[in-house]
Design a protein around this motif. Sequence first.
Motif, PDB file in Angstrom:
ATOM      1  N   MET A   1       0.995  -1.316   0.030  1.00  0.00           N
ATOM      2  CA  MET A   1       0.145   0.140   0.182  1.00  0.00           C
ATOM      3  C   MET A   1       1.151   1.356  -0.205  1.00  0.00           C
ATOM      4  O   MET A   1       1.336   1.806   0.743  1.00  0.00           O
ATOM      5  CB  MET A   1      -1.148  -0.080   0.957  1.00  0.00           C
ATOM      6  N   PHE A   2       1.288   1.275  -0.873  1.00  0.00           N
ATOM      7  CA  PHE A   2       2.067   3.079  -0.951  1.00  0.00           C
ATOM      8  C   PHE A   2       0.966   4.371  -1.232  1.00  0.00           C
ATOM      9  O   PHE A   2       0.845   4.784  -2.162  1.00  0.00           O
ATOM     10  CB  PHE A   2       2.816   3.134  -1.963  1.00  0.00           C
ATOM     11  N   SER A   3       0.313   4.352  -0.231  1.00  0.00           N
ATOM     12  CA  SER A   3      -0.393   5.587  -0.066  1.00  0.00           C
ATOM     13  C   SER A   3       0.749   6.370   0.564  1.00  0.00           C
ATOM     14  O   SER A   3       1.279   6.587  -0.217  1.00  0.00           O
ATOM     15  CB  SER A   3      -2.201   5.384   1.034  1.00  0.00           C
ATOM     16  N   VAL A   4       0.834   6.246   1.848  1.00  0.00           N
ATOM     17  CA  VAL A   4       1.900   7.043   2.874  1.00  0.00           C
ATOM     18  C   VAL A   4       3.004   5.630   2.651  1.00  0.00           C
ATOM     19  O   VAL A   4       4.175   5.775   2.302  1.00  0.00           O
ATOM     20  CB  VAL A   4       1.575   7.199   3.779  1.00  0.00           C
TER      21      VAL A   4
ATOM     22  N   ILE B   1      -3.309  -6.570  -5.546  1.00  0.00           N
ATOM     23  CA  ILE B   1      -1.743  -5.525  -4.598  1.00  0.00           C
ATOM     24  C   ILE B   1      -0.093  -6.192  -5.707  1.00  0.00           C
ATOM     25  O   ILE B   1       0.011  -7.587  -5.003  1.00  0.00           O
ATOM     26  CB  ILE B   1      -1.671  -5.353  -3.309  1.00  0.00           C
ATOM     27  N   ALA B   2       1.128  -5.523  -5.953  1.00  0.00           N
ATOM     28  CA  ALA B   2       2.170  -6.574  -5.987  1.00  0.00           C
ATOM     29  C   ALA B   2       2.834  -6.365  -5.271  1.00  0.00           C
ATOM     30  O   ALA B   2       3.933  -7.209  -5.666  1.00  0.00           O
ATOM     31  CB  ALA B   2       2.006  -5.176  -7.439  1.00  0.00           C
ATOM     32  N   THR B   3       2.419  -6.308  -4.490  1.00  0.00           N
ATOM     33  CA  THR B   3       4.102  -6.113  -3.389  1.00  0.00           C
ATOM     34  C   THR B   3       4.068  -6.456  -2.239  1.00  0.00           C
ATOM     35  O   THR B   3       4.944  -7.065  -1.283  1.00  0.00           O
ATOM     36  CB  THR B   3       3.993  -4.566  -3.127  1.00  0.00           C
ATOM     37  N   LEU B   4       2.808  -7.510  -2.070  1.00  0.00           N
ATOM     38  CA  LEU B   4       2.961  -8.440  -1.059  1.00  0.00           C
ATOM     39  C   LEU B   4       2.980 -10.126  -1.057  1.00  0.00           C
ATOM     40  O   LEU B   4       1.613 -10.409  -1.362  1.00  0.00           O
ATOM     41  CB  LEU B   4       1.691  -8.243  -0.478  1.00  0.00           C
ATOM     42  N   PRO B   5       3.504 -10.474  -1.482  1.00  0.00           N
ATOM     43  CA  PRO B   5       3.922 -12.069  -2.149  1.00  0.00           C
ATOM     44  C   PRO B   5       3.081 -13.221  -1.116  1.00  0.00           C
ATOM     45  O   PRO B   5       2.216 -14.035  -1.583  1.00  0.00           O
ATOM     46  CB  PRO B   5       5.133 -12.286  -2.472  1.00  0.00           C
ATOM     47  N   LEU B   6       2.762 -12.835  -0.126  1.00  0.00           N
ATOM     48  CA  LEU B   6       2.830 -13.316   1.230  1.00  0.00           C
ATOM     49  C   LEU B   6       1.284 -13.524   1.006  1.00  0.00           C
ATOM     50  O   LEU B   6       0.126 -14.684   1.340  1.00  0.00           O
ATOM     51  CB  LEU B   6       3.232 -13.685   2.435  1.00  0.00           C
ATOM     52  N   LEU B   7       0.611 -12.247   1.122  1.00  0.00           N
ATOM     53  CA  LEU B   7      -0.430 -12.087   0.228  1.00  0.00           C
ATOM     54  C   LEU B   7      -1.237 -12.466  -0.598  1.00  0.00           C
ATOM     55  O   LEU B   7      -2.887 -13.354  -0.134  1.00  0.00           O
ATOM     56  CB  LEU B   7      -1.514 -10.643   0.950  1.00  0.00           C
ATOM     57  N   ASN B   8      -0.669 -12.676  -0.973  1.00  0.00           N
ATOM     58  CA  ASN B   8      -1.607 -13.194  -2.879  1.00  0.00           C
ATOM     59  C   ASN B   8      -1.346 -14.343  -2.324  1.00  0.00           C
ATOM     60  O   ASN B   8      -2.358 -15.527  -2.946  1.00  0.00           O
ATOM     61  CB  ASN B   8      -1.101 -12.677  -3.605  1.00  0.00           C
TER      62      ASN B   8
ATOM     63  N   TRP C   1      -1.006  -3.291  -8.297  1.00  0.00           N
ATOM     64  CA  TRP C   1      -1.428  -2.097  -7.672  1.00  0.00           C
ATOM     65  C   TRP C   1      -0.476  -2.109  -7.259  1.00  0.00           C
ATOM     66  O   TRP C   1       0.233  -3.347  -6.200  1.00  0.00           O
ATOM     67  CB  TRP C   1      -3.040  -1.702  -7.459  1.00  0.00           C
ATOM     68  N   GLU C   2       0.470  -1.008  -6.934  1.00  0.00           N
ATOM     69  CA  GLU C   2       1.778  -0.184  -5.552  1.00  0.00           C
ATOM     70  C   GLU C   2       1.129   0.622  -5.330  1.00  0.00           C
ATOM     71  O   GLU C   2       2.184   0.387  -3.647  1.00  0.00           O
ATOM     72  CB  GLU C   2       3.139  -0.934  -7.185  1.00  0.00           C
ATOM     73  N   SER C   3       0.466   0.865  -4.976  1.00  0.00           N
ATOM     74  CA  SER C   3       0.576   1.735  -3.678  1.00  0.00           C
ATOM     75  C   SER C   3      -1.562   2.507  -3.802  1.00  0.00           C
ATOM     76  O   SER C   3      -2.016   1.625  -5.005  1.00  0.00           O
ATOM     77  CB  SER C   3       0.587   3.703  -4.920  1.00  0.00           C
ATOM     78  N   GLY C   4      -1.538   2.969  -2.651  1.00  0.00           N
ATOM     79  CA  GLY C   4      -3.173   2.834  -2.972  1.00  0.00           C
ATOM     80  C   GLY C   4      -3.591   4.555  -3.742  1.00  0.00           C
ATOM     81  O   GLY C   4      -4.666   4.086  -3.898  1.00  0.00           O
ATOM     82  N   ASP C   5      -2.899   5.023  -4.308  1.00  0.00           N
ATOM     83  CA  ASP C   5      -4.176   6.479  -4.908  1.00  0.00           C
ATOM     84  C   ASP C   5      -3.864   5.640  -6.128  1.00  0.00           C
ATOM     85  O   ASP C   5      -4.291   5.401  -7.154  1.00  0.00           O
ATOM     86  CB  ASP C   5      -2.194   7.685  -5.312  1.00  0.00           C
ATOM     87  N   GLN C   6      -2.037   4.292  -6.334  1.00  0.00           N
ATOM     88  CA  GLN C   6      -2.960   3.753  -8.021  1.00  0.00           C
ATOM     89  C   GLN C   6      -4.221   2.892  -7.865  1.00  0.00           C
ATOM     90  O   GLN C   6      -5.111   2.710  -8.265  1.00  0.00           O
ATOM     91  CB  GLN C   6      -1.886   2.359  -8.311  1.00  0.00           C
ATOM     92  N   MET C   7      -4.328   2.468  -6.583  1.00  0.00           N
ATOM     93  CA  MET C   7      -5.780   1.416  -6.518  1.00  0.00           C
ATOM     94  C   MET C   7      -6.491   2.093  -6.763  1.00  0.00           C
ATOM     95  O   MET C   7      -8.076   1.442  -7.376  1.00  0.00           O
ATOM     96  CB  MET C   7      -5.639   0.714  -5.304  1.00  0.00           C
ATOM     97  N   GLU C   8      -7.058   3.240  -6.216  1.00  0.00           N
ATOM     98  CA  GLU C   8      -7.969   3.464  -6.392  1.00  0.00           C
ATOM     99  C   GLU C   8      -8.254   4.443  -7.455  1.00  0.00           C
ATOM    100  O   GLU C   8      -9.907   4.709  -7.895  1.00  0.00           O
ATOM    101  CB  GLU C   8      -7.848   5.209  -5.328  1.00  0.00           C
TER     102      GLU C   8
ATOM    103  N   GLY D   1     -11.915  -5.921  -7.231  1.00  0.00           N
ATOM    104  CA  GLY D   1     -10.530  -6.138  -6.114  1.00  0.00           C
ATOM    105  C   GLY D   1     -10.601  -5.329  -5.289  1.00  0.00           C
ATOM    106  O   GLY D   1     -11.133  -6.624  -4.251  1.00  0.00           O
ATOM    107  N   ILE D   2      -8.631  -6.498  -4.157  1.00  0.00           N
ATOM    108  CA  ILE D   2      -8.855  -6.319  -3.432  1.00  0.00           C
ATOM    109  C   ILE D   2      -8.124  -4.821  -2.549  1.00  0.00           C
ATOM    110  O   ILE D   2      -6.752  -4.469  -3.563  1.00  0.00           O
ATOM    111  CB  ILE D   2      -7.388  -7.390  -3.438  1.00  0.00           C
ATOM    112  N   ALA D   3      -8.335  -4.720  -1.804  1.00  0.00           N
ATOM    113  CA  ALA D   3      -8.384  -2.975  -1.914  1.00  0.00           C
ATOM    114  C   ALA D   3      -8.030  -3.296  -0.370  1.00  0.00           C
ATOM    115  O   ALA D   3      -7.912  -3.716   0.980  1.00  0.00           O
ATOM    116  CB  ALA D   3      -8.987  -2.186  -2.020  1.00  0.00           C
ATOM    117  N   TYR D   4      -7.282  -1.714   0.072  1.00  0.00           N
ATOM    118  CA  TYR D   4      -7.192  -1.473   1.308  1.00  0.00           C
ATOM    119  C   TYR D   4      -8.511  -0.958   2.316  1.00  0.00           C
ATOM    120  O   TYR D   4      -8.991  -0.280   1.293  1.00  0.00           O
ATOM    121  CB  TYR D   4      -6.570  -0.168   1.575  1.00  0.00           C
ATOM    122  N   SER D   5      -8.898  -1.549   3.028  1.00  0.00           N
ATOM    123  CA  SER D   5     -10.129  -1.283   3.073  1.00  0.00           C
ATOM    124  C   SER D   5     -10.534  -0.052   3.743  1.00  0.00           C
ATOM    125  O   SER D   5     -11.675   0.781   3.336  1.00  0.00           O
ATOM    126  CB  SER D   5     -10.795  -1.761   4.998  1.00  0.00           C
TER     127      SER D   5
END
Length: 361
Positions: A1-4, A176-183, A223-230, A241-245
């Motif tokens: 989640m690359f928001s911040v 999300i592209a950055t969390l292999p364990l999650l996927n 996605w690699e950031s929260g902004d991209q997901m949004e 999709g899979i998203a930050y709550s």
Amino acid sequence: MFSVKKKGAAFAAVALSVIPLATACGGGGDSNASAEDTTLVVASWGAYFTEATRQFLADPFTKETGIKVQIVDAPGKYAANLQAQKQANNVQWDLLDSTSAPDAYQMAHDGLIQQLPANLKTEFQSVLGQDAVTDFGFTFSNLGYIIACNKDKVTTCPDTQQAFFDPANPARRQMIATLPLLNLSLAEMASGVPAEEIPTHEIDMDRAFAKLKELKPLVKVWWESGDQMEQAFRNGEVDMGIAYSGRAFGLADNGTPLQVQWKGGVYNPGFWNVATGAPHSKAAFQFMEWIANHPEAQAKWAEKTKYSVPSPKAFDYMDDTFKKQLADWPDNRKQLTTLNYDWYVKNAQDVNRRWQEFLRG
């Protein structure tokens, strides 16, 4: 989640990029320094995240104790920087603000963060609850990786990973592209592993990658950031999709017709930690104790950042609608599983290698 912050970015990835180290104020320990002479150095995530920590946690703590707090921004670079400081025999950070869970478990394994003193661990468990406390810290900036659906495009939003992974459903996905364990864990649930077993489940990587490969043609955005997901939801690039709550609720509140499904999701914690070799360990643990025992400050921090906090009492200081959008709200938390971080630590190198091969393939 690359928001911040990019929570859960692979430990190996951050180890390649080191930012300049901050210069800590104060000496090499707590014993001979008064509160007024002590400056804690806290690594944080930048932007509004750092501002919330300064406004609602650090400044009130300084006002009460006289212990000053300097915050340095190191988004996604905690592990790399601490490793560099350790190798230089010059640890300059005292505290880590909301370390992503995979990194926290890896750093605990590598000895980069301290174990909690036994009395503090007991106190934190009493104040925050057993599930919020580990041997090396307590949870903070928690969220859910949930299934979100555009209600104008998806008639029935999946409430299981088996339904989300079903290739017979042509809906365009994002993951999300950055969390292999999650996927890998989501894929295991899609393969029939019960959600309640995921926290201790040893992933069958061949099976999990096969399931992901089956779904991959329908995943239009990694996605690699929260902004991209949004942006992908707002632009209509994806239907679900899979998203930050927190981000998903923010989109819904601002007019994007999203439905959030907690069921079938994953709880993702951050952690407050004290660095091994911290110049001011005693004061650092004092700051953690202050945070744990100030639920009203946690509530203000949560409202500023939209991330969840561990204290059950913090909900007493929140708006009724807002608190029900947080991952730690009891009705939401009980629907979320957690990940097997111990398994990840043991298998991180192989997991990260195979994940990059999967994304490139």
